[in-house]
Design a protein around this motif. Structure first.
Motif, PDB file in Angstrom:
ATOM      1  N   UNK A   1       3.389   6.764  12.072  1.00  0.00           N
ATOM      2  CA  UNK A   1       3.274   7.159  10.667  1.00  0.00           C
ATOM      3  C   UNK A   1       3.391   6.005   9.682  1.00  0.00           C
ATOM      4  N   UNK A   2       4.388   5.129   9.913  1.00  0.00           N
ATOM      5  CA  UNK A   2       4.621   4.061   8.931  1.00  0.00           C
ATOM      6  C   UNK A   2       3.408   3.139   8.845  1.00  0.00           C
ATOM      7  N   UNK A   3       2.945   2.722  10.015  1.00  0.00           N
ATOM      8  CA  UNK A   3       1.818   1.781  10.046  1.00  0.00           C
ATOM      9  C   UNK A   3       0.569   2.432   9.465  1.00  0.00           C
ATOM     10  N   UNK A   4       0.359   3.690   9.848  1.00  0.00           N
ATOM     11  CA  UNK A   4      -0.854   4.379   9.417  1.00  0.00           C
ATOM     12  C   UNK A   4      -0.892   4.533   7.896  1.00  0.00           C
TER      13      UNK A   4
ATOM     14  N   UNK B   1     -11.782   2.120  12.991  1.00  0.00           N
ATOM     15  CA  UNK B   1     -12.631   3.309  12.947  1.00  0.00           C
ATOM     16  C   UNK B   1     -12.045   4.320  13.926  1.00  0.00           C
ATOM     17  N   UNK B   2     -12.578   5.534  13.871  1.00  0.00           N
ATOM     18  CA  UNK B   2     -11.968   6.595  14.676  1.00  0.00           C
ATOM     19  C   UNK B   2     -10.930   7.321  13.854  1.00  0.00           C
ATOM     20  N   UNK B   3     -10.222   8.212  14.529  1.00  0.00           N
ATOM     21  CA  UNK B   3      -9.299   9.080  13.800  1.00  0.00           C
ATOM     22  C   UNK B   3      -8.082   8.331  13.281  1.00  0.00           C
ATOM     23  N   UNK B   4      -7.683   7.300  13.982  1.00  0.00           N
ATOM     24  CA  UNK B   4      -6.448   6.614  13.617  1.00  0.00           C
ATOM     25  C   UNK B   4      -6.723   5.155  13.324  1.00  0.00           C
ATOM     26  N   UNK B   5      -6.402   4.742  12.113  1.00  0.00           N
ATOM     27  CA  UNK B   5      -6.682   3.361  11.707  1.00  0.00           C
ATOM     28  C   UNK B   5      -5.929   2.376  12.595  1.00  0.00           C
ATOM     29  N   UNK B   6      -4.670   2.724  12.911  1.00  0.00           N
ATOM     30  CA  UNK B   6      -3.828   1.777  13.642  1.00  0.00           C
ATOM     31  C   UNK B   6      -4.234   1.621  15.104  1.00  0.00           C
ATOM     32  N   UNK B   7      -5.231   2.349  15.550  1.00  0.00           N
ATOM     33  CA  UNK B   7      -5.739   2.125  16.909  1.00  0.00           C
ATOM     34  C   UNK B   7      -6.557   0.840  16.983  1.00  0.00           C
TER      35      UNK B   7
END
Lengths: 416, 743
Positions: free
Chosen positions: B139-142, B220-226
């Protein structure tokens, strides 16, 4: 002479550019004039006045044609003020709220301010009576619904012009809006040839799909040349973003909160360089919902800040200290712009008796009227503390306060 | 419990793929509610402190029940205000931002369905933090990244970047840069970021046009932090296309320090890949500075720098190794990819780790093993069974292709449903199949259940328990352990449990070696199984015949059989063990004769305690009811039912012959192959340096034992032995006749 004026009325009525509701209004006014006391010429003159004004300045005269004055409305009583005679008729801002609420809740018009998911697609196909999404039919239904809503509610010229621009890219008379509609001068609209071409090339798929639909179909929807939203500063480049942007233009709520809108306005206009803001988030809740002309609202806000800076005398060493807050009651939402470290420039008597000066006059005329009511709470000096209703359709009156510090402008947005 | 209150069923099920079945799978943690009636009815259970309620902001909007729904929402908000433990998330299709205030969250509908599974997992573990719903795993990173992206999008620059050459600009589906690079081809990366999807993108976009520069979004994709851009760039480098060596610019709005711990960080260490800023100007600048382009010849060397590791998770690791092995084996054997194995091959084709492995260990057509080298030499109609929890992922097809193509070889497998079984059930199911189908060779996977990964000691691993059970049932069944594991303690445990061979699910360069090893092992195993199983069955039958015999005899018999079996198994390595095995079996006859109930030795010898077969006359001579017939020509010596007085050697041959003649009511001992068995023992088995006993001879002695020990085969009316009544007088006469000592 009288004859020619009757001819004029006849000619006017046969003008194809006059829309049915306007024609109806002309007839009513003419009939009223004819039945009124006074000479026929005098009566015709009133009608003629309306008609000429209508041609000269479409916005104001159209309003006059379409909108009778509110029963309680009257000009501020200030014969000594050279501005007071130029003040417009009071337009009740609650009509904006009602109109926008009705727009947002209309089953068909909803699709112009929400992206389209699979459920919505089914609803659209249902009222269009087709098995596959068809933009042409959808848009025809939208226009039909909008024109019906437009007829139902009188007045609100500006907001109606805005929506017409969004839907058709044209003004009331069918003239193309150049360079675009709204304060953002947005070129893209529901009738734009590029959009129509895209819809023809992508039959069965809506131009403003929801995120889920985008993923499911791997189609972004219709894209156009980016513009940056004046309200948020964010780029808008897909039709799905545009419909949400449009919704944000009239629906203030948590994810389009007044705090965010005002913060962006502060950043964009560099207000923070000139004003020391004090915002307590507890007194500026983000969850307050409001249907209003957001562009106008921001203009009102900017106008008040302009007045504060103007009165402050342009000193950058000592910035005016302004506290912003937002609250709501059952019937309205109030935005308070409270300069803490000043007293009002006019005496209480002058403020109430001499009416509104040039600066306020312009603000009210161009921005406040029809958008919100304006109230002043201030330390008027000499031990006078009072609340004055500057613009709410009633004669200005002072309500004495025991004490008050600074000058507070309250923009009130009635809900009903 | 999580309550999902959303009337937009089609959006839920079709757009976001939260189908009825998917929700049903999680019904212990999430309950969907679609109507106001249901909401009213379940009000009591919903308004509970530890619950999470996800509420569609416009629930039943545009219906007559909108007002009730709105009041319900207000009630939920009030309840949340009074109960901190209660979590409420209000979502809407027209919301674009995510916010949380204490225990109430507001978010777009897409986020709800994107992170719902994660929320369910956390909720099961007692964590009700709504931030997982809003921002995913981190959560924090995202949140920080979302804010950075918003900021970056406001400062993109006006004019598009002018970059020479042929350029491809890839962009995410949301928050993309429009007209970033002049005249560039533009493609959109959607939120599905599986290896399969990314491979498909590469196939579509990078197979045709040859690009000089490819711009890849870091997020890209659902989660930026990926930071999927790093993965996608790695895909490009590991996928053999005409753009495998193109310059790659990964553009993002975070610095390199945010990426240091990323699984695919090493791609940034390779030549021709660069991290660039999130603006049009940054693109132009980066291309100007790009000097370390690579050639296609350098790709493999650069890919080596990636140092990708097998996925850390056990399950994945197991699966990854298996699938990679399947692909390699299928390729070396030449298995058609038109059925179930196709799925595995497709996955292997698109999986990034496999791509990486292929880039390091390229497979070419010349590694295909010729069909002649895969020949199986079958004996009879052997039955082969594969036991592998991943059998249906391709191994069954590979083995079917290897063995099933030969007429008369039966091949089957077990394992597709092991994950639903306990270890005990797995063992029972396999055992039943082996017993009922009379399986000859078992190909046994080492790890058959998830529990095996966490076993304290090798002995408790399912396959080892099963192996012991198989060997206890019939040690002649050949068990080839087939596993990705090559740990020494595993091999040791398997050997102790009786495994007959070990073949590794090889994934590296030694795939062909492993396949050939398996083929050879299978040929040996089929040979062994055909013979040893039969021998063991014979042992079992014989043992059953001795049920009424003395315990000591039976124990000795079992020991002898066991030693014999080991020797027979060993005989496949050294033939002389056949001789030793024969001697061991012959010993069983001798042990049998030691039983006084069978043959009582003394001055008077009895068979079956009641038939006198011989009586001593003096030191040199006996009176015997059977007489010896020496070998003549090709006929071996034997005894016949005829009284004889004179020299008699009461040895094994005499004793067995007496039993055969008297008890089995035979005229001579030249029956049941006995003379031959006796002679093989004396002339062959005892002299391994001279000649080797044959398998048939082993079977002959086994058959003989079966007859000898079978009391049911003895004659109902045995032959008459020496008469008892005239004993003393007869002896006197005989002594006088032969000049014996007088009493």
């Amino acid at each position: 002479m009288a004859r020619s004026k009757y001819d004029f009325i006849r000619e006017l009525l046969s003008d194809k550019k006059i829309r049915p509701n306007q024609r109806e209004r002309i007839l009513k006014l003419a009939a009223k004039e004819i039945g009124n006391d006074g000479t026929l010429e005098e009566r015709i003159s009133v009608v003629e006045n309306f008609l000429f004004n209508q041609r000269a300045t479409s916005e104001d005269t159209q309003r006059k044609l379409e909108e009778p004055s509110s029963p309680g409305s009257q000009k501020l009583q200030d014969s000594s003020s050279d501005q007071s005679t130029n003040l417009p008729d009071y337009r009740d801002p609650s009509n904006v709220y009602k109109f926008l609420l009705a727009y947002n809740q209309n089953e068909i018009l909803k699709s112009t301010c929400h992206d389209i998911d699979s459920d919505e697609l089914d609803i659209i196909k249902g009222y269009c009576n087709t098995d596959e999404y068809n933009f042409e039919l959808h848009f025809a239904k939208i226009m039909e619904a909008y024109e019906s809503l437009e007829k139902r509610d009188f007045g609100l010229t500006y907001i109606k012009a805005l929506i017409r621009g969004y839907l058709t890219g044209k003004g009331f008379k069918g003239e193309p809006l150049n360079p675009g509609w709204s304060g953002d001068r947005i070129v893209m609209n529901w009738s734009h040839p590029d959009l129509i071409k895209w819809c023809n090339d992508n039959r069965g798929f809506p131009p403003s799909p929801s995120e889920g639909l985008v993923e499911k179909n791997e189609k972004v929807g219709f894209e156009f040349s980016m513009f940056t939203s004046n309200m948020s500063g964010k780029p808008i480049q897909t039709f799905s973003e545009l419909v949400i942007h449009f919704k944000h233009m009239f629906h203030v709520r948590r994810d389009n909160s007044l705090l965010d809108i005002i913060s962006h306005a502060n950043e964009k206009n560099g207000w923070a360089d000139k004003i020391m803001f004090e915002i307590d988030h507890n007194n500026f809740p983000k969850n307050i919902e409001l249907f209003a002309d957001v562009d106008k609202l921001v203009q009102c806000y900017n106008g008040i800040l302009d007045l504060i800076i103007e009165n402050h005398g342009g000193s950058t060493e000592q910035k005016p200290n302004v506290r912003l807050s937002l609250c709501q009651s059952t019937h309205s939402v109030q935005l308070s712009i409270h300069q803490l470290d000043t007293i009002y420039g006019k005496s209480l008597t002058d403020t109430v008796e001499r009416g509104i000066g040039r600066s306020y006059g312009n603000l009210i005329k161009k921005r406040v009227n029809g958008t919100c009511n304006l109230t002043l709470k201030a330390d008027f000096g000499q031990g006078d503390f009072a609340r004055v209703n500057l613009w709410d359709g009633k004669p200005s009156e002072a309500e004495k306060l025991d004490s008050f510090s600074g000058v507070e402008h309250i923009l009130e947005f009635p809900k009903m | 419990m999580i309550y999902l209150i959303d009337d937009k069923k089609k959006r839920q099920q079709q757009d976001f793929e939260w189908t009825h079945e998917r929700l049903l799978e999680l019904d212990n943690v999430i309950q969907p509610i679609y109507s106001i009636e249901e909401l009213e009815e379940r009000s009591k259970e919903i308004f509970q402190k530890q619950n999470i309620v996800l509420y569609h902001e416009s629930f039943l909007d545009n219906t007559l029940k909108a007002g009730i729904a709105d009041r319900k929402r207000q009630k939920l908000e009030d309840f949340a205000g009074q109960n901190e433990g209660f979590q409420l998330a209000i979502f809407s299709g027209s919301k674009q931002s995510r916010s949380i205030e204490s225990n109430v969250a507001y978010l777009p509908v897409a986020m709800v369905y994107q992170n719902l599974e994660l929320l369910c997992k956390r909720h099961i573990n007692g964590n009700n933090d709504l931030r997982y719903l809003l921002f995913g795993e981190n959560p924090e990173i995202e949140l920080e990244l979302a804010e950075k992206l918003d900021q970056a999008l406001k400062t993109l620059g006006e004019s598009n970047a002018k970059i020479p050459g042929k350029n491809l600009f890839l962009r995410p589906v949301k928050g993309f840069i429009q007209n970033a690079v002049e005249n560039a081809d533009v493609q959109t990366l959607h939120n599905t970021v599986s290896d399969e999807k990314l491979s498909q993108n590469i196939e579509e976009w990078l197979s045709g046009v040859e690009y000089d520069n490819i711009f890849v979004p870091l997020c890209f994709g659902k989660t930026l932090s990926d930071f999927n851009g790093l993965r996608f760039a790695t895909h490009i480098r590991c996928t053999p296309t005409k753009n495998q060596s193109a310059n790659i610019f990964i553009y993002g709005f975070v610095g390199i320090d945010s990426l240091l711990n990323h699984e695919y960080f090493n791609i940034l260490k390779t030549k021709g890949v660069r991290l660039v800023g999130f603006s049009k100007k940054a693109f132009e600048k980066a291309v100007d500075f790009q000097v370390d382009s690579i050639s296609i010849q350098e790709v493999a060397k650069e890919v080596l720098k990636l140092k990708l590791e097998l996925p850390k998770n056990h399950d994945d690791s197991h699966s990854v190794t298996n699938e990679w092995a399947i692909q390699r084996w299928a390729s070396a054997i030449g298995v058609d990819a038109d059925n179930e194995i196709g799925e595995v091959l497709k996955n292997v084709e698109s999986n990034l780790y496999f791509k990486y492995l292929r880039a390091i260990h390229p497979v070419n057509a010349s590694t295909r093993i010729p069909a002649s080298r895969l020949e199986i030499r079958k004996v009879g109609n052997p039955k082969i069974l594969l036991i592998d929890d991943e059998a249906d992922k391709g191994w069954c097809e590979i083995f079917d292709s290897l063995f099933g193509r030969f007429d008369g070889i039966y091949f089957d497998y077990l394992g597709y449903d092991f994950r639903n079984f306990s270890n005990r059930q797995i063992i029972e199911q396999c055992y039943a199949k082996i017993e009922n189908e009379d399986i000859d060779v078992v190909i046994l996977d080492f790890r058959l259940s998830q529990g095996d990964f966490f076993a304290d000691k090798p002995e408790s691993i399912t396959s080892i328990e099963l192996l012991r059970k198989i060997k206890a049932f019939n040690p002649g069944i050949q068990v080839i352990v087939f596993s990705a594991s090559n740990k020494v303690w595993n091999l040791q445990a398997l050997q102790i449990a009786g495994a007959d061979g070990f073949v590794q699910k090889a994934v590296g360069e030694n795939v062909n070696e492993a396949i050939l090893e398996l083929v050879d092992l299978m040929n040996d195993s089929l040979k062994k199984a055909g013979w040893l199983k039969r021998v063991n069955k014979g042992f079992k039958r014989i043992e059953r015949l001795t049920v009424g015999y003395q315990d000591q005899f039976r124990n000795n018999l079992r020991n002898n059989f066991s030693i014999c079996f080991d020797m027979l198994a060993q005989s496949f390595v050294e033939k002389k063990y056949l001789n030793y095995a024969y001697l061991q079996l012959y010993l069983c006859i001798e042990e049998f004769l030691k039983n006084k109930d069978v043959f009582q030795y003394g001055d008077k010898c009895y068979v079956n305690r009641n038939i006198k077969v011989a009586q001593k006359i003096d030191e040199r001579s006996w009176n015997s009811s059977i007489s010896y017939n020496p070998q003549t020509g090709g006929t071996p010596s034997f005894y016949s039912y005829a009284e004889h007085t004179g020299e008699v050697h009461i040895g094994t041959d005499y004793k067995v012959s007496a039993i055969l003649i008297l008890l089995f009511n035979q005229d001579t001992s030249d029956c049941y192959n006995w003379p031959n068995i006796r002679d093989v023992r004396n002339r062959k088995a005892a002299h391994p340096e001279k000649s080797i006993v044959t398998n048939d001879e082993i079977m002959e002695i086994l058959d003989f034992l079966e007859i000898l020990f079978d009391q049911g085969k003895r004659a109902l009316k045995p032959k008459i032995g020496l008469a008892d009544g005239i004993e003393e007088e007869s002896l006197k006469a005989l002594r006088e006749k032969f000049g014996g000592k007088k009493y």
